[in-house]
Design an enzyme around this catalytic site. Structure first.
Site, PDB file in Angstrom:
ATOM      1  N   PRO A 176       0.762  -1.075  -0.055  1.00 53.21           N
ATOM      2  CA  PRO A 176       0.037   0.080  -0.109  1.00 53.21           C
ATOM      3  C   PRO A 176       0.889   1.122  -0.025  1.00 53.21           C
ATOM      4  CG  PRO A 176      -0.310  -1.164   2.096  1.00 53.21           C
ATOM      5  CD  PRO A 176       0.563  -1.957   1.156  1.00 53.21           C
ATOM      6  N   HIS A 177       0.419   2.321  -0.627  1.00 50.99           N
ATOM      7  CA  HIS A 177       0.938   3.738  -0.731  1.00 50.99           C
ATOM      8  C   HIS A 177       0.124   4.672  -0.926  1.00 50.99           C
ATOM      9  CE1 HIS A 177       0.717   3.580  -5.229  1.00 50.99           C
ATOM     10  NE2 HIS A 177       0.913   2.414  -5.141  1.00 50.99           N
ATOM     11  N   GLY A 178       0.581   5.867  -0.684  1.00 52.32           N
ATOM     12  CA  GLY A 178      -0.539   6.880  -0.990  1.00 52.32           C
ATOM     13  C   GLY A 178       0.366   8.220  -0.634  1.00 52.32           C
TER      14      GLY A 178
ATOM     15  N   MET B 188       3.973   2.823   2.376  1.00 57.17           N
ATOM     16  CA  MET B 188       4.529   4.003   2.346  1.00 57.17           C
ATOM     17  C   MET B 188       3.489   5.234   2.254  1.00 57.17           C
ATOM     18  SD  MET B 188       7.488   5.519  -0.518  1.00 57.17           S
ATOM     19  CE  MET B 188       6.627   4.817  -1.782  1.00 57.17           C
TER      20      MET B 188
ATOM     21  N   HIS C 285       7.502  10.219  -5.121  1.00 56.37           N
ATOM     22  CA  HIS C 285       6.651   9.024  -4.968  1.00 56.37           C
ATOM     23  C   HIS C 285       6.605   8.230  -5.915  1.00 56.37           C
ATOM     24  CE1 HIS C 285       2.122   7.238  -4.387  1.00 56.37           C
ATOM     25  NE2 HIS C 285       2.975   6.781  -3.544  1.00 56.37           N
TER      26      HIS C 285
END
Length: 90
Positions: free
Chosen positions: A1-3, A38, A48
């Site tokens: 997961p990331h954002g 992250m 990113h």
């Protein structure tokens, strides 16, 4: 997961090695036991994407994943995660 998030002024990340793999409906059908998450500041658009590409490349390396699974403790895991990949160090 990331954002991206307005809640942070610096990047944040977490890595977890699960004791028992879990079904994750992954493309390869394999259960997941290594999880990297992250969150970056909202304005880190290009950074990113660059970091995601680097993380994906490292986790695509079977030797890296094997080393993470074999690491004896949190200090060893941290060292592996923070080490520069061999290709980048050259």
């Amino acid at each position: 997961p990331h954002g991206r998030s307005k809640a942070y002024d610096q990047a944040r990340a977490a890595f977890v090695r699960l004791q028992a793999p879990v079904a994750f409906d992954a493309g390869d059908g394999e259960p997941v036991d290594l999880v990297f998450a992250m969150a970056v500041p909202d304005h880190f658009t290009q950074q990113h994407l660059q970091w995601l590409a680097e993380v994906a490349e490292r986790f695509a390396d079977e030797g890296f994943r094997r080393a993470l699974r074999a690491a004896p403790d949190a200090d060893a895991l941290r060292a592996l995660m923070l080490a520069r990949p061999a290709a980048a160090a050259a």
